[in-house]
Motif scaffolding. Structure first.
Motif, PDB file in Angstrom:
ATOM      1  N   ALA A  91       0.829  -1.202   0.290  1.00 39.12           N
ATOM      2  CA  ALA A  91      -0.020   0.120   0.130  1.00 39.12           C
ATOM      3  C   ALA A  91       0.972   1.172  -0.273  1.00 39.12           C
ATOM      4  O   ALA A  91       1.984   1.245   0.465  1.00 39.12           O
ATOM      5  N   THR A  92       0.289   2.228  -0.459  1.00 38.48           N
ATOM      6  CA  THR A  92       0.992   3.747  -0.370  1.00 38.48           C
ATOM      7  C   THR A  92      -0.004   4.710   0.455  1.00 38.48           C
ATOM      8  O   THR A  92      -1.164   4.936   0.162  1.00 38.48           O
ATOM      9  N   LEU A  93       0.713   5.416   1.204  1.00 39.75           N
ATOM     10  CA  LEU A  93      -0.069   6.445   2.147  1.00 39.75           C
ATOM     11  C   LEU A  93       0.553   7.901   1.516  1.00 39.75           C
ATOM     12  O   LEU A  93       1.601   8.054   1.507  1.00 39.75           O
ATOM     13  N   TYR A  94      -0.596   8.735   1.118  1.00 40.79           N
ATOM     14  CA  TYR A  94      -0.310   9.866   0.556  1.00 40.79           C
ATOM     15  C   TYR A  94      -0.956  10.845   1.580  1.00 40.79           C
ATOM     16  O   TYR A  94      -1.991  10.769   1.869  1.00 40.79           O
ATOM     17  N   ARG A  95      -0.254  12.039   2.245  1.00 42.07           N
ATOM     18  CA  ARG A  95      -0.653  12.867   3.051  1.00 42.07           C
ATOM     19  C   ARG A  95       0.127  14.208   2.969  1.00 42.07           C
ATOM     20  O   ARG A  95       1.531  14.006   2.749  1.00 42.07           O
ATOM     21  N   LEU A  96      -0.606  15.390   3.412  1.00 43.87           N
ATOM     22  CA  LEU A  96       0.293  16.510   3.435  1.00 43.87           C
ATOM     23  C   LEU A  96       1.056  16.405   5.050  1.00 43.87           C
ATOM     24  O   LEU A  96       0.452  15.839   6.078  1.00 43.87           O
ATOM     25  N   PRO A  97       2.376  16.805   5.264  1.00 43.81           N
ATOM     26  CA  PRO A  97       2.976  16.627   6.322  1.00 43.81           C
ATOM     27  C   PRO A  97       2.390  17.297   7.458  1.00 43.81           C
ATOM     28  O   PRO A  97       1.866  18.578   7.321  1.00 43.81           O
ATOM     29  N   GLY A  98       2.066  16.732   8.778  1.00 43.57           N
ATOM     30  CA  GLY A  98       1.646  17.321   9.815  1.00 43.57           C
ATOM     31  C   GLY A  98      -0.058  17.714   9.426  1.00 43.57           C
ATOM     32  O   GLY A  98      -0.421  18.209  10.422  1.00 43.57           O
ATOM     33  N   VAL A  99      -0.572  17.348   8.765  1.00 38.57           N
ATOM     34  CA  VAL A  99      -1.908  17.404   8.589  1.00 38.57           C
ATOM     35  C   VAL A  99      -2.903  16.201   8.976  1.00 38.57           C
ATOM     36  O   VAL A  99      -2.463  15.076   8.565  1.00 38.57           O
ATOM     37  N   GLU A 100      -3.759  16.223   9.868  1.00 37.23           N
ATOM     38  CA  GLU A 100      -4.489  15.024  10.267  1.00 37.23           C
ATOM     39  C   GLU A 100      -5.948  14.976   9.920  1.00 37.23           C
ATOM     40  O   GLU A 100      -6.830  15.406  10.556  1.00 37.23           O
ATOM     41  N   GLY A 101      -5.978  14.529   8.603  1.00 33.74           N
ATOM     42  CA  GLY A 101      -7.293  14.639   7.961  1.00 33.74           C
ATOM     43  C   GLY A 101      -8.021  13.314   7.942  1.00 33.74           C
ATOM     44  O   GLY A 101      -7.384  12.388   8.549  1.00 33.74           O
ATOM     45  N   PRO A 102      -9.356  12.920   7.580  1.00 35.79           N
ATOM     46  CA  PRO A 102      -9.792  11.985   7.418  1.00 35.79           C
ATOM     47  C   PRO A 102      -9.111  10.735   6.529  1.00 35.79           C
ATOM     48  O   PRO A 102      -8.184  11.144   5.602  1.00 35.79           O
ATOM     49  N   LEU A 103      -9.235   9.534   6.967  1.00 35.00           N
ATOM     50  CA  LEU A 103      -8.756   8.425   6.008  1.00 35.00           C
ATOM     51  C   LEU A 103      -9.511   8.160   4.882  1.00 35.00           C
ATOM     52  O   LEU A 103     -10.954   7.757   5.175  1.00 35.00           O
ATOM     53  N   VAL A 104      -9.084   7.947   3.746  1.00 32.80           N
ATOM     54  CA  VAL A 104      -9.721   7.537   2.436  1.00 32.80           C
ATOM     55  C   VAL A 104      -8.704   6.309   1.885  1.00 32.80           C
ATOM     56  O   VAL A 104      -7.755   6.374   1.626  1.00 32.80           O
ATOM     57  N   VAL A 105      -9.597   5.235   1.658  1.00 32.69           N
ATOM     58  CA  VAL A 105      -9.151   3.957   1.294  1.00 32.69           C
ATOM     59  C   VAL A 105      -9.432   3.967  -0.292  1.00 32.69           C
ATOM     60  O   VAL A 105     -10.531   3.964  -0.394  1.00 32.69           O
TER      61      VAL A 105
END
Length: 495
Positions: free
Chosen positions: A42-56
């Motif tokens: 799997a690959t996790l994409y996110r902005l550094p330091g941002v705690e947003g909802p999880l989308v699979v």
């Protein structure tokens, strides 16, 4: 090198550089992390330091994580933690698909369990205080709907579901509670399925209308001017997905959809165009093969196309862990071998094999073109399990592509011969699927892959063939085709 080749090289290099710049810009600023949910990559994409909802994010049949990047990158830039994965049998996943593909309790149940395992990984890595959503394409739409229902029964409800090119008999009037169904304009039957899901909530629901009954919300929308693959790159579709999730989680500040589709086409087009000037650096063959008479050409194209399905379907015994790859190898080796005999290639003369030209074509078509595909568009780098499949496929693809190169004139033949040879191959494979649909129906899915191969790699092969002869072009293209087929279709185990 001629002025024309130099000009093409400059334009193509500029196109490649610009495309890579824009595609990397789409990824810029994101943390992109490789993870494992058991055997599932799997690959996790996110902005550094941002705690947003999880989308699979889940791909469709014969797809991979890379194919879903327009959605993954856009949602990550909008502040979501996006976890995309490769289903078993797909992409880098070493675990083959298994079970009965026609039964909900078979393969589908395994994929639902795998999706829930990825959800568990995401919740552990990201947390679930911000909420959880599922997004999937084609085959994955039924899987994520069933996963959402199972999660709700287990006391871990999913807040929103986004289906792209949906077909699922698990949708009811009450579940999933918040469902968006996106379809391409040219997906007639899937548009009907999406609208039917909305009309379970409101009988007169129309496309583009959000309907509600109590806590249940539904919306069926259409992405204009696209089909089953184009919908994955449609700005309308990506925007609708983001707006639906933003509404579900009470978020604002939508970002512009990431437009990777046009730049992927520009990059791959630039790589193909660069082949033309680079071929000019190869040693030029001084002798051409003799021209094949029209009567012999038609005999070599039509007779094998008609006979091989009858023979191959009779003697076929599955032995490779990839759906229909073993049959395809058998079909192509019989087709190519019979064509070589009917063409009487030993009488055509022409230049000897240029091993360097064949190797250069294979390295360019697999290495450069393939690595660009793997990073930005679709999985092209095989795991160890697929290397065996690629090697086996080459026993069929190499003789077939050598015969095809001779039959079509190795870059110097007339256009109608190329069309006739390709059409005969497609009809031959379709005939095999019709003779034994229970085992070979998936051959029909291979036809678009073959068409794309002939358009892209076939053009590169024509340039090599015109300069270095049919043997070099056929061998190089045969290796490229074995690789392309070996990485495209799911690993499958009947157990």
């Amino acid at each position: 090198m001629t002025r024309r080749r130099i000009l093409v090289a400059l334009v193509a290099a500029i196109l490649v550089a610009a495309s890579v710049t824009m595609l990397e810009r789409a990824r810029a600023g994101l943390e992109i992390t490789a993870l494992q949910a058991g055997e599932t990559p799997a690959t996790l994409y996110r902005l550094p330091g941002v705690e947003g909802p999880l989308v699979v994010v889940a791909h469709g049949f014969a797809g991979s994580r890379q194919l879903m990047q327009a959605y993954s990158l856009t949602l990550a830039k909008a502040g979501y933690a996006v976890l995309a994965f490769d289903f078993e049998g797909h992409g880098r996943n070493p675990e083959p698909m298994s079970g009965d593909v026609t039964s909900v309790d078979g393969t589908t149940a395994r994929l639902v369990a795998e999706t829930r395992e990825v959800l568990t990984l995401g919740r552990a890595r990201v947390g679930e205080t911000g909420g959880v959503a599922l997004l999937g394409h084609s085959m994955a739409t039924d899987v994520i709907v069933r996963a959402a229902l199972a999660e709700a029964e287990a006391g871990h409800p999913v807040d929103a579901v986004v289906t792209i090119s949906m077909f699922s008999q698990a949708v009811t009037a009450s579940a999933p509670q918040r469902l968006l169904a996106i379809s391409g304009e040219w997906e007639g039957r899937l548009r009907d399925a999406a609208l039917a899901a909305a009309r379970l909530v409101q009988l007169d629901a129309a496309e583009g209308e959000t309907v509600q009954a109590g806590d249940v919300l539904r919306r069926a929308v259409v992405a204009p001017g696209v089909e089953h693959v184009g919908v994955l790159y449609s700005a309308t579709a990506v925007r609708e997905a983001q707006l639906w999730l933003d509404a579900a989680f009470g978020r604002e500040g939508a970002v512009a959809p990431v437009r990777v589709g046009p730049w992927i086409l520009a990059l791959l087009g630039g790589i193909v165009a660069l082949t033309y000037p680079l071929v000019g650096l190869l040693p030029k063959a001084r002798v051409r093969p003799a021209e094949i008479p029209a009567r012999r050409f038609w005999a070599a194209v039509l007779l094998p196309a008609a006979l091989v399905p009858l023979v191959a379907t009779t003697i076929y015994i599955p032995f490779l862990p990839v759906l229909v790859a073993d049959y395809l190898m058998l079909h192509l080796v019989l087709l190519g071998g019979l064509q070589l005999v009917l063409l009487r290639v030993w009488r055509l003369g022409g230049p000897p094999l240029s091993a360097g030209a064949a190797l250069a074509l294979a390295l360019w078509g697999i290495g450069v073109f393939g690595l660009a595909m793997d990073r930005y568009a679709a999985s092209f780098v095989p795991n160890a399990e697929r290397l065996v499949v690629i090697a086996a496929l080459a026993f069929g693809t190499v003789p077939f592509m050598i015969a095809d190169s001779y039959a079509t004139g190795a870059g110097r033949g007339r256009w109608w011969r190329r069309i006739a040879a390709r059409l005969a191959l497609f009809l031959s494979l379709a005939a095999a699927a019709a003779i034994d649909p229970e085992r070979l129906l998936f051959l029909v899915i291979i036809l678009p892959v073959l068409l794309l191969f002939f358009v892209v790699h076939g053009l590169m092969g024509r340039w090599v063939g015109a300069r270095c002869g049919p043997l070099a072009a056929g061998l190089g293209l045969g290796l490229c085709l074995a690789w392309a087929l070996g990485v495209s279709f799911p690993l499958f185990s009947a157990g």
